[in-house]
Design a protein around this motif. Structure first.
Motif, PDB file in Angstrom:
ATOM      1  N   ARG A 360      40.995  39.456  30.985  1.00 17.65           N
ATOM      2  CA  ARG A 360      41.728  39.488  32.251  1.00 17.65           C
ATOM      3  C   ARG A 360      40.739  39.647  33.389  1.00 17.65           C
ATOM      4  NH1 ARG A 360      40.897  43.499  29.791  1.00 17.65           N
ATOM      5  NH2 ARG A 360      42.533  43.644  28.249  1.00 17.65           N
ATOM      6  N   VAL A 361      41.036  39.024  34.511  1.00 20.07           N
ATOM      7  CA  VAL A 361      40.259  39.330  35.713  1.00 20.07           C
ATOM      8  C   VAL A 361      41.229  39.782  36.797  1.00 20.07           C
ATOM      9  CG1 VAL A 361      38.398  37.697  35.217  1.00 20.07           C
ATOM     10  CG2 VAL A 361      40.292  36.977  36.655  1.00 20.07           C
ATOM     11  N   LEU A 380      45.597  39.740  42.585  1.00 18.45           N
ATOM     12  CA  LEU A 380      45.791  38.683  41.584  1.00 18.45           C
ATOM     13  C   LEU A 380      45.205  39.125  40.240  1.00 18.45           C
ATOM     14  CD1 LEU A 380      46.544  35.676  41.020  1.00 18.45           C
ATOM     15  CD2 LEU A 380      44.411  35.028  42.103  1.00 18.45           C
ATOM     16  N   LYS A 381      45.969  38.877  39.202  1.00 20.40           N
ATOM     17  CA  LYS A 381      45.480  39.131  37.837  1.00 20.40           C
ATOM     18  C   LYS A 381      45.618  37.838  37.056  1.00 20.40           C
ATOM     19  CE  LYS A 381      46.296  42.046  33.742  1.00 20.40           C
ATOM     20  NZ  LYS A 381      47.075  43.167  33.178  1.00 20.40           N
ATOM     21  N   CYS A 512      32.559  48.225  42.603  1.00 19.40           N
ATOM     22  CA  CYS A 512      32.482  48.223  44.076  1.00 19.40           C
ATOM     23  C   CYS A 512      33.918  48.252  44.605  1.00 19.40           C
ATOM     24  CB  CYS A 512      31.692  47.014  44.581  1.00 19.40           C
ATOM     25  SG  CYS A 512      32.502  45.447  44.257  1.00 19.40           S
ATOM     26  N   GLY A 513      34.147  47.703  45.789  1.00 21.78           N
ATOM     27  CA  GLY A 513      35.492  47.768  46.366  1.00 21.78           C
ATOM     28  C   GLY A 513      36.478  46.869  45.642  1.00 21.78           C
ATOM     29  N   VAL A 514      36.114  45.580  45.487  1.00 24.37           N
ATOM     30  CA  VAL A 514      37.020  44.631  44.846  1.00 24.37           C
ATOM     31  C   VAL A 514      36.339  43.789  43.770  1.00 24.37           C
ATOM     32  CG1 VAL A 514      38.606  44.440  46.802  1.00 24.37           C
ATOM     33  CG2 VAL A 514      36.614  42.933  46.706  1.00 24.37           C
ATOM     34  N   GLY A 515      35.056  43.992  43.566  1.00 28.88           N
ATOM     35  CA  GLY A 515      34.372  43.297  42.469  1.00 28.88           C
ATOM     36  C   GLY A 515      33.258  42.362  42.905  1.00 28.88           C
ATOM     37  N   GLN A 516      33.183  42.059  44.209  1.00 29.14           N
ATOM     38  CA  GLN A 516      32.222  41.048  44.643  1.00 29.14           C
ATOM     39  C   GLN A 516      30.787  41.599  44.693  1.00 29.14           C
ATOM     40  OE1 GLN A 516      33.220  39.173  48.350  1.00 29.14           O
ATOM     41  NE2 GLN A 516      31.748  37.522  48.029  1.00 29.14           N
ATOM     42  N   GLY A 537      37.805  43.708  39.723  1.00 27.87           N
ATOM     43  CA  GLY A 537      38.745  44.161  40.751  1.00 27.87           C
ATOM     44  C   GLY A 537      38.304  45.416  41.473  1.00 27.87           C
ATOM     45  N   GLY A 538      37.228  46.054  40.959  1.00 23.41           N
ATOM     46  CA  GLY A 538      36.639  47.195  41.646  1.00 23.41           C
ATOM     47  C   GLY A 538      37.569  48.390  41.804  1.00 23.41           C
ATOM     48  N   TYR A 539      37.240  49.210  42.793  1.00 25.01           N
ATOM     49  CA  TYR A 539      37.956  50.471  42.991  1.00 25.01           C
ATOM     50  C   TYR A 539      39.432  50.236  43.327  1.00 25.01           C
ATOM     51  CZ  TYR A 539      38.650  55.310  44.288  1.00 25.01           C
ATOM     52  OH  TYR A 539      39.106  56.596  44.336  1.00 25.01           O
ATOM     53  N   GLU A 540      39.714  49.121  43.983  1.00 22.71           N
ATOM     54  CA  GLU A 540      41.113  48.763  44.310  1.00 22.71           C
ATOM     55  C   GLU A 540      41.944  48.675  43.022  1.00 22.71           C
ATOM     56  OE1 GLU A 540      42.150  47.718  47.617  1.00 22.71           O
ATOM     57  OE2 GLU A 540      44.199  47.548  46.852  1.00 22.71           O
TER      58      GLU A 540
END
Ligand code: FAD
Length: 558
Positions: A360-361, A380-381, A512-516, A537-540
């Motif tokens: 899953r991402v 989004l998943k 990180c925050g969202v994965g980037q 997806g990071g910390y979100e």
């Protein structure tokens, strides 16, 4: 003698079958029976009629008896209940609800599209006045009248699925306070819990009292109001109750006629919608069909499949070779301005079906370019097969642009596409509509990076089990505002100076925050010989997983 086709149920599946039959064959004699006062009405619009967003009842009538007669030469009989089928004689018994008389009608071919009935659990107080389900126009007229005459201050909506939440929104629109009671620990049961969490939070932020993990036990009368008593002992007082706890396929007629049902309780049909009897077809909410992702039999009460099945049945009756491909549960719902959409399998659905080879991402991109004003995040998943990359499902939640992304992914699933197809998809782009890398492309690229080993995905739920070090590459102020327990903070801008101090004998999970930013860190550290993976997806995503109870660990308090 003309070939005579009788159709039971004249709404989504039945009406589309009737109209298609006429378009294909002028010689057929086509009769439609419906026990309700209307055919071809927009059941999907009923919550909005209750909410007065659709003010005129007539707007809900997509086609009338007269239109069927004049335009298509189709004979529609409303307020006619089909009470029995005699398959040997090829007849049905019909009760005219206006006169109370019964008659027998013969057929060469019979099509059943009786739909599904709202579940009304047999419990004390269930028949008290003020408790409604929503299926027909008369149902919604009764709810409107109840609101207009009694002016209830508060409504209880039992069931947090899509009809329940649409009703919650529309009743709030009428000025009622709302409690949503859901037996499961999440709203929107088709979604995975962490994807449903933002929906719950959005409802709560709009003042809806959402009670999860608590079931209904009984209703009690309390003056002008009703008290709902729950399993936890809570007593919820309301002037209006909506039951939206699911539907059950209307199979009584089929069962009495000896037509076989499938394992999920729907009428068994083949790919041309033919039942166990070659002269009887069945379509819509009452039938059982194949889920194209899991391969399992399902009953899926949605309008799109019902319409397509009606068309396939008509084709088959007219000797064409059309086949119904199966369903993938593509659905969307609006909840107080939030859009919630999904297609294909959820993670829990895959597990139920025994599928384990998937990944899953998570991502949270803006719905259009960030530099153009007004970009809103889409959560989004994406689920995909490993190692092949076939797309298995997607769920998305956000304020804008959500259903467009899910529709693209739904089409890719139908074409048996892979995440590489998503990465390569050429989609519309101008700043106010999307990004040069659309969220759909990004989801595909992240998945491809995992499959190609460029950016392995770490498992959020295994952080406690695996001896990995979480390295958070956000800035110190972001880290200070909340982070994964035991994470160390090495901001991305300092990583090239400080990486040598990171342990080489433990796997590193980058956050990180969202994965980037974690992706950039993963690429750098991998090339320095570290064993690294990205917490997608990071910390979100972490916060949503915690709030939904998927990860028991609480967010580090500050
Ligand atoms: P129906 O459309 O329910 O039609 C069945 C008809 O058969 C009924 O009129 C019934 O009276 C009649 N009937 C049954 N038995 C007999 C009998 N023995 N004799 C005579 N008549 C009979 N789907 C979506 O995809 N998107 C949405 O946004 C959406 N919103 C919805 C909102 C609500 C409030 C409801 C109730 C449903 C919604 N749906 C939605 C589901 C969708 O409406 C159904 O999946 C679809 O209508 C099913 O079509 P059908 O032909 O199987 O049954």
């Amino acid at each position: 003698m003309a070939h005579r086709v009788l159709i039971v149920g004249g709404v989504a599946g039945g009406a589309s079958c009737a109209a298609r039959l006429r378009r294909l064959d002028e010689t057929l004699e086509i009769l439609v029976f419906d026990r309700g006062p209307h055919v071809s009405f927009a059941n999907c619009g009923l919550p909005y009629f209750v909410g007065n967003v659709i003010a005129d009842e007539r707007t809900l009538l997509v086609a009338s008896r007269e239109l069927f007669r004049d335009r298509f030469n189709i004979d529609v009989h409303t307020r006619h209940d089909v009470v029995a089928i005699d398959r040997e004689r090829k007849t049905i018994q019909v009760r005219d609800l206006a006169s109370g008389t019964e008659r027998v009608e013969r057929y060469h071919t019979l099509v059943l599209s009786p739909g599904a009935a709202p579940i009304r659990p047999p419990m004390p107080g269930i028949d008290l006045p003020g408790i409604f389900a929503v299926r027909t126009i008369p149902d919604s007229v009764r709810i409107r009248s109840w609101i207009d005459e009694r002016k209830p201050a508060h409504a209880l909506v039992v069931g947090g699925g899509f009809i329940g939440l649409e009703m919650a929104e529309n009743l709030a629109h009428r000025g009622l306070g709302i409690t949503v009671l859901e037996k499961l620990p999440q709203v929107m049961p088709p979604l995975d819990p962490e994807m449903a969490e933002p929906v719950r939070a959005h409802l709560a932020a709009r003042g809806v009292d959402v009670r999860l993990g608590d079931g209904l036990v009984r209703f009690e009368a309390a003056g002008d109001e009703i008290v709902a008593v729950t399993e936890s002992g809570a007593r919820i007082r309301a002037g209006l109750v909506i039951l939206a706890i699911g539907v059950r396929p209307e199979t009584g007629l089929a069962v009495a006629a000896g037509l076989p049902l499938g394992p999920r309780g729907g009428i068994l049909v083949d790919e041309q919608m033919r039942t166990g009897d070659p002269n009887v077809f069945a379509v819509g909410d009452a039938v059982e069909v194949r889920d194209v992702v899991t391969g399992q039999e399902v009953v899926l009460p949605l309008a799109g499949p019902a319409n397509r099945q009606g068309r396939v049945a008509a084709d088959a009756i007219c000797g064409r070779t059309s086949r119904f491909r199966g369903v993938q549960a593509t659905a969307v719902v609006g909840v107080f301005g939030l859009t919630v959409a999904s297609t294909g399998a959820s993670e829990k659905g895959l597990r139920r079906a025994g599928v384990t080879a998937f990944e899953r991402v998570y991502l949270h991109p803006g719905h259009h370019a960030g530099y153009y004003p007004g970009a809103k995040p889409i959560h989004l998943k994406l689920l995909f097969e490993v190692p092949g990359g076939r797309i298995l499902g997607a769920q998305a939640v956000g304020l804008e642009g959500v259903e467009k992304r899910i529709d693209v992914i739904a089409t890719a699933i139908q074409m048996r596409g892979t995440v590489r197809d998503l990465a390569e998809a050429e989609l519309c782009y101008a700043p106010q509509f999307g990004g040069a890398k659309d969220p759909v492309n990004l989801a595909g690229m992240i998945a491809v990076n995992h499959l190609d080993g460029d950016m392995p995905l770490a498992e959020w739920t295994r952080l406690d089990v695996e001896d990995c070090l979480v390295v958070d590459v956000r800035d110190p102020d972001e880290f200070a505002a909340g982070h994964v327990p035991r994470a160390v903070n090495v901001p991305l801008g300092e990583l090239r100076r400080r990486y040598a101090k990171l342990p080489r004998n433990r796997p590193l999970a980058l956050c990180c925050g969202v994965g980037q930013r974690a992706y950039y860190a993963v690429r750098f550290l991998a090339q320095q010989g570290f064993s690294v993976a990205n917490l997608s997806g990071g910390y979100e995503t972490y916060r949503a997983l915690c709030a939904a109870g998927v990860i028991p660990t609480p967010v580090t308090p500050r």
